[in-house]
Motif scaffolding. Structure first.
Motif, PDB file in Angstrom:
ATOM      1  N   TRP A 132       0.813  -1.214   0.000  1.00  0.00           N
ATOM      2  CA  TRP A 132       0.000   0.000   0.000  1.00  0.00           C
ATOM      3  C   TRP A 132       0.843   1.259   0.000  1.00  0.00           C
TER       4      TRP A 132
ATOM      5  N   ALA B 159      -1.375   7.183   0.591  1.00  0.00           N
ATOM      6  CA  ALA B 159      -1.965   8.304  -0.162  1.00  0.00           C
ATOM      7  C   ALA B 159      -2.708   9.273   0.757  1.00  0.00           C
ATOM      8  N   LYS B 160      -3.281   8.714   1.812  1.00  0.00           N
ATOM      9  CA  LYS B 160      -4.089   9.544   2.697  1.00  0.00           C
ATOM     10  C   LYS B 160      -3.261  10.653   3.343  1.00  0.00           C
TER      11      LYS B 160
ATOM     12  N   ASP C  23      -5.236  12.306  -0.414  1.00  0.00           N
ATOM     13  CA  ASP C  23      -6.227  11.419  -1.016  1.00  0.00           C
ATOM     14  C   ASP C  23      -7.158  10.905   0.089  1.00  0.00           C
ATOM     15  N   GLU C  24      -8.280  10.330  -0.332  1.00  0.00           N
ATOM     16  CA  GLU C  24      -9.270   9.863   0.633  1.00  0.00           C
ATOM     17  C   GLU C  24      -8.768   8.720   1.500  1.00  0.00           C
TER      18      GLU C  24
ATOM     19  N   ASP D 166      -5.639   5.228   1.661  1.00  0.00           N
ATOM     20  CA  ASP D 166      -4.419   4.642   1.111  1.00  0.00           C
ATOM     21  C   ASP D 166      -4.760   3.747  -0.079  1.00  0.00           C
ATOM     22  N   ARG D 167      -3.793   3.593  -0.969  1.00  0.00           N
ATOM     23  CA  ARG D 167      -4.083   2.860  -2.205  1.00  0.00           C
ATOM     24  C   ARG D 167      -3.101   1.706  -2.422  1.00  0.00           C
TER      25      ARG D 167
ATOM     26  N   PHE E 156      -1.936   2.024 -10.796  1.00  0.00           N
ATOM     27  CA  PHE E 156      -1.422   3.119  -9.987  1.00  0.00           C
ATOM     28  C   PHE E 156       0.100   3.037  -9.865  1.00  0.00           C
TER      29      PHE E 156
ATOM     30  N   TYR F 177      -9.430   9.631  -9.969  1.00  0.00           N
ATOM     31  CA  TYR F 177      -8.045   9.189  -9.956  1.00  0.00           C
ATOM     32  C   TYR F 177      -7.076  10.341  -9.754  1.00  0.00           C
TER      33      TYR F 177
ATOM     34  N   ARG G 230      -5.442  10.815  -6.375  1.00  0.00           N
ATOM     35  CA  ARG G 230      -4.541   9.695  -6.136  1.00  0.00           C
ATOM     36  C   ARG G 230      -3.166   9.973  -6.741  1.00  0.00           C
TER      37      ARG G 230
ATOM     38  N   SER H 290      -1.453  12.879  -5.045  1.00  0.00           N
ATOM     39  CA  SER H 290      -0.895  12.567  -3.738  1.00  0.00           C
ATOM     40  C   SER H 290       0.481  11.920  -3.908  1.00  0.00           C
TER      41      SER H 290
END
Length: 548
Positions: free
Chosen positions: A284, A287-288, A292-293, A295-296, A308, A338, A341, A344
């Motif tokens: 992961w 991103a947060k 970003d909203e 983690d990605r 990504f 996106y 994301r 970030s």
RNA sequence: GCGCCCGUAGCUCAAUUGGACAGAGCAUUGGACUACGAAUCCAAAGGUUGCAGGUUCGAGUCCUGCCGGGCGCGCCA
């Protein structure tokens, strides 16, 4: 051009009168109502809150200093505290002469100071032919690239090819199944397969090229089908784009990011910075922490990388290894979720926010009768770009796309567009150009030799002539704002304005006539208008015909 | 449910990023070619800028809340 002069003069006065507020942002604009002058500034109004005087008082001190300037024939205070400027006509005449003297150099600006810009656009997945939604992005991106090159940026145009991942497998499988179907086998076509008719064509080709396709293992056959499909589809896309006059300098393969180890390198870098972690056997990115909203995921628990991951690598390389100062991405609006994301990730890597500009191109829907339909490559529901080009023409299609702001969606009525092609505003602008060319042809027929540089432009006195002179002068202001805002449609609107002013002039006054001195002045004016039209159209990628 | 975009003349869209009386094209109606191309021009008509508040010298534009449309919101791409 005069707009910039006014701005710098106002700025000078601002610095001398209120040095402590010298960075105050103010507007210089063309008022809608011509009773308020040729140009107008709100500088006194924006200063109002900062200095303890009334706006009209402030305006008064400005106007006293500004009225000394030779290019201003009148400076006036009006309304709540606007300062209105009337420009000396002589300025506009000198400007036209300048244009005629300098040629193409006249149209260049140096906003970019040589900065390297990467404009990435279209980048449609090679899973099917381009449809008219892609066309919108192609017209927009291509025009932005033209505008940026014209304004002092060093531009590279790039198409990013998603030639990696599960959808490629889906594509290969779709072709493979159709091939089986073609030889009479019974198949079950999956819902997430590519439904379009073009898949059959590729399947046919696959059977011709690989006669033993159906006797090798399924995995092998699908891989063959996949590679063939990408090759065929990309070639088709290339040809469409060429016909559409959208040029690319570079075709960039996603797969190559893995092959050259860029993805691995960037992941290591993120790891060193402590920005990634493992959870549920996936990798992961935090991103947060960068807006970003949430983690990605970069690497799935299956071991496959997400888009990504390669996108971060792609953009990392753009900024840090390929040395671009600015990246402009044109994406379909369906990808807007996106944006935070990717931003970030760039933030985490230390890229200043303003260096990545994502332009979202709103959707193009099909209007059939009164019914709106969204297009889908996978469902096979779309109108191909090549079909539209061949029926309506590149010029008209580009003009339609470039006469709208990117962030309003577009309902495209194909039938109406074909029918009304004669009424498309593109012809209005092109006709103005052709008309001027025809005047010159007529002049030549009569043995008249235009002499632009010797013409006595002081004879251009009619109000229609002054209007044209003013419009010619404002071209670079339009170019500037369209470059800064990455908004080609500003040029489109300007060209319609200029064409309209010319048509109006043309019907009222004769250019070729007995008074040779006046004729020469008018020919010079026509030539100026013609060059601006031609240049403007070029920025849109639309041709400027001499005859229609 | 949350986030982003949009809502302006009958239709398609602008409005110089907060500026002065909201503008074009198409469509409608009426006019203009024995002179450089009528693919043109001129005129008329068309509006409570989705609704309601708020911010200020000033709001289509900014803030809040609704209404309507589109698109997103996954270890999809």
């Amino acid at each position: 051009m005069i707009k910039r002069i006014i701005r710098s003069k106002v700025k000078e006065v601002l610095e001398s009168l209120y040095p402590e507020h010298k960075d105050t942002f103010f507007e210089v604009e063309i008022p809608k109502n011509e009773a308020f002058g040729d140009y107008s500034t709100n500088v006194a109004l924006v200063l109002k809150g900062k200095v303890g005087k009334s706006p009209r008082e402030i305006a008064q001190s400005f106007s006293e200093m500004l009225s000394q300037e030779e290019n201003f024939s009148k400076v006036e205070i009006a309304g709540p505290g606007f300062i209105n400027f009337w420009i000396a006509e002589e300025f506009y005449r000198k400007n036209l002469k300048d244009l005629l003297k300098k040629g193409d150099e006249f149209f260049k600006l140096d906003l970019g100071r040589g900065q390297k810009v990467l404009v990435e656009f279209v980048s449609a997945n090679p899973t099917g032919p381009l449809h008219i939604g892609h066309g919108r992005g192609a017209a927009y991106g291509d025009s932005i690239a033209r505008i940026l090159s014209q304004t002092g940026f060093s531009v590279v145009r790039e198409y990013y090819i998603n030639d990696q991942g599960t959808q490629m497998h889906t594509l290969g499988k779709s072709v493979y199944l159709r091939a089986k179907e073609l030889v009479g086998e019974k198949i079950e076509f999956p819902e997430d397969g590519y439904q379009g008719a073009y898949i059959y064509d590729i399947a046919k080709l696959a059977l011709e090229r690989y006669p033993n396709l159906l006797s090798v293992s399924e995995d092998e056959a699908i891989a063959l089908c996949r590679d063939l499909a990408v090759e065929v589809i990309l070639e088709d896309i290339r040809m469409d784009l060429e016909k559409f006059r959208a040029h690319f300098d570079s075709w960039y393969s996603e797969r190559s990011l893995f092959e050259r180890g860029v993805v691995a390198r960037v992941l290591r870098l993120l790891e060193e910075k402590g920005l990634i972690y493992e959870k549920d056997s996936a990798l992961w990115f935090r991103a947060k922490d960068f807006g970003d909203e949430k983690d990605r995921v970069l690497r799935k628990s299956t071991g496959d990388y997400t888009y990504f991951a390669s996108d971060i690598a792609y953009h990392y390389e753009k900024f840090f290894e390929r040395g671009f100062d600015l990246c402009v991405n044109l994406w379909g609006a369906d990808h807007h979720g996106y944006v935070p994301r990717l931003k970030s990730a760039m933030k985490a890597l230390g890229v200043p926010e303003e260096k990545l500009r994502v332009i979202l191109i709103q959707m193009v829907n099909l209007l059939e009768g009164t019914e709106l339909k969204s297009m889908s490559t996978r469902r096979g529901e779309f109108v191909e770009l090549k079909e539209l080009i061949s029926e309506v023409g590149t010029d008209a299609v580009r003009f339609i796309f470039l006469s709208r702001s990117s962030d309003s969606s577009l309902d495209f009525d194909v039938e109406l567009t074909k029918k009304q092609s004669q009424e498309n505003p593109v012809y209005y602008v092109q006709y103005a150009h052709a008309r001027i060319c025809s005047v010159f042809a007529k002049a030549e027929e009569k043995g008249i030799k235009p002499n632009f540089l010797e013409a006595n432009l002081a004879l251009l006195q009619e109000k229609e002539e002054l209007k044209l002179l003013k419009l010619i002068d404002s071209f670079d202001d339009v170019l500037e704002s369209s470059a800064l805002q990455l908004a080609p449609y500003k040029i489109t609107y300007y060209l319609m304005d200029l064409a309209s002013a010319f048509h109006d002039y043309y019907t009222k006054y004769r250019i070729i006539q007995d008074d040779t001195e006046l004729m020469q002045a008018r020919l010079a004016l026509c030539e100026g208008v013609r060059r601006v039209l031609k240049h403007g159209l070029e920025l849109l990628g639309v041709s400027a015909p001499e005859k229609m």
